[in-house]
Design an enzyme around this catalytic site. Structure first.
Site, mmCIF file in Angstrom:
data_model
loop_
_atom_site.group_PDB
_atom_site.id
_atom_site.type_symbol
_atom_site.label_atom_id
_atom_site.label_comp_id
_atom_site.label_asym_id
_atom_site.label_seq_id
_atom_site.Cartn_x
_atom_site.Cartn_y
_atom_site.Cartn_z
ATOM 1 C CD GLU A 69 -1.735 1.425 2.480
ATOM 2 O OE1 GLU A 69 -1.290 2.194 3.928
ATOM 3 O OE2 GLU A 69 -3.128 0.968 3.317
ATOM 4 C CG ASP A 130 -5.493 -2.270 -0.881
ATOM 5 O OD1 ASP A 130 -5.376 -2.802 -0.674
ATOM 6 O OD2 ASP A 130 -5.163 -0.690 0.090
#
Length: 386
Positions: A69, A130
């Site tokens: 991330e 993500d």
């Protein structure tokens, strides 16, 4: 001659007096009105506190670990800054240490750091969808903006891997983004997802970039998802879907907090006047209702009961700026801005030493300052291109 020297001395004394007066007013102004940071100051501060010379993003709160991330966010910010050298450095470290040297063939692991044996290396063998979506999207955008076929090739390879490993077809719903490839996310007859993992603008762009993929259906279903899972107008961090039953609470519980705050940020950034965007904003209006009776956003909120707990960190206030702007909540927007001004520390060029607060602020301030944005189909535009 005497008159000439007197005139020069007078001019010199006048300039000194003017400089002293100006400095006095500058100091007085700085004391009276907190300084609002620029995106560039935030980005430099982020690099100073959370990035090493290799392009590795470090989270001090988590023992110095790096996550996919963090790498994906930094890669996006380097693109916004038009810093090709730093972009390549971040990508190289990510690829070499998290993706076995090739992100087109291996999705990056989500966590890297100090092992129990005392050496530095992978802490997980699984990826996080993500980060994978943000990496693929950013590489495709960088490829077009900087005319790099190499970046486009890697981004396209990542998309194929995401579809293969992190997307499933949920009966009665359709294509479904899992948080990662772990069997945990599909155990016990249900499918678990994180609503903040797939921003609408990314899905819209991928629908055109990869028309045979699941992205268009995902983009169409996203407003339905937020409406179905937010009975009080608050988005949960995690949610589960069970075929023939529908949405239910995930094993992680009903709280909305550090993950869900990004849903409000993404909804505010996908702010073109479309039916889908309007539905997403309406589905999450519980946050506006809360801020009308509370100064700052909550840290945790039970999305089933609507009960809130604690005060969210300063990054939560930053994340809400685009959301409050597009919903025309001017008074609430001003309050969150004031909090950010008071938290600003010029000496350290950052809001806090927390990685996540600064990452959320970078997303928000860059968007609010019109350094970047998204077209109706999710294409990234940046200030330096125009």
């Amino acid at each position: 001659m005497a008159a000439f020297h007197f005139q020069r001395r007078f001019e010199w004394m006048r300039k000194i007096l003017w400089m002293i007066t100006a400095m006095f007013f500058m100091v007085s102004s700085a004391v009276a009105e907190p300084v609002t940071p620029t995106w560039t100051q935030l980005w430099h501060g982020f690099q100073s506190h959370f990035m090493d010379w290799q392009g590795r993003i470090i989270d001090p709160d988590e023992g110095g670990v790096s996550t996919s991330e963090g790498q994906s966010y930094a890669l996006f910010f380097a693109l916004v800054a038009n810093d090709q050298a730093l972009f390549q450095k971040i990508m190289t470290w990510t690829q070499d240490n998290m993706a076995q040297g090739n992100m087109a063939q291996h999705l990056p692991i989500w966590r890297w750091g100090k092992t129990p044996q005392g050496h530095w290396g992978p802490l997980s063998g699984a990826s996080a969808s993500d980060a994978d979506l943000w990496l693929a999207y950013t590489l495709l955008q960088a490829g077009h903006l900087w005319h790099s076929a190499h970046y486009i090739q890697i981004g396209q390879g990542m998309l194929r891997l995401i579809v293969q490993k992190e997307v499933v077809d949920a009966p009665g719903w359709g294509p479904f983004l899992l948080p990662g490839p772990s069997p945990y996310w599909t155990a016990d007859g249900h499918f678990i997802t994180n609503p903040s993992y797939a921003p609408l603008f990314i899905l819209r762009y991928l629908a055109d970039a990869d028309p045979q993929g699941p992205w268009r259906a995902m983009a169409q279903h996203l407003p339905d998802l937020l409406e179905d899972i937010s009975p009080h107008g608050y988005v949960p961090d995690w949610i589960a879907y069970r075929p023939s039953v529908g949405w239910e609470m995930a094993p992680e519980g009903p709280l909305g907090s550090f993950n869900a705050i990004r849903c409000y940020l993404w909804a505010g950034m996908a702010s073109e006047k479309s039916h889908a965007s309007s539905r997403m904003l309406r589905a999450s209006r519980g946050m506006i209702a809360y801020l009308k009776t509370h100064t700052y956003p909550p840290e945790y909120i039970n999305t089933l009961s609507g009960q809130a707990q604690g005060v969210g960190p300063v990054g939560f206030s930053a994340a809400l700026l685009p959301y409050l702007k597009v919903t025309n909540e001017k008074a609430l927007l001003t309050t969150q801005y004031q909090r950010l001004q008071e938290a600003w520390e010029p000496a350290v060029q950052g809001y806090s030493f927390h990685y996540y607060d600064n990452a959320l602020a970078l997303f928000s301030f860059g968007f609010m300052d019109h350094l970047y944005g998204f077209t109706s189909n999710g294409t990234l535009w940046v200030f330096w291109e125009h």
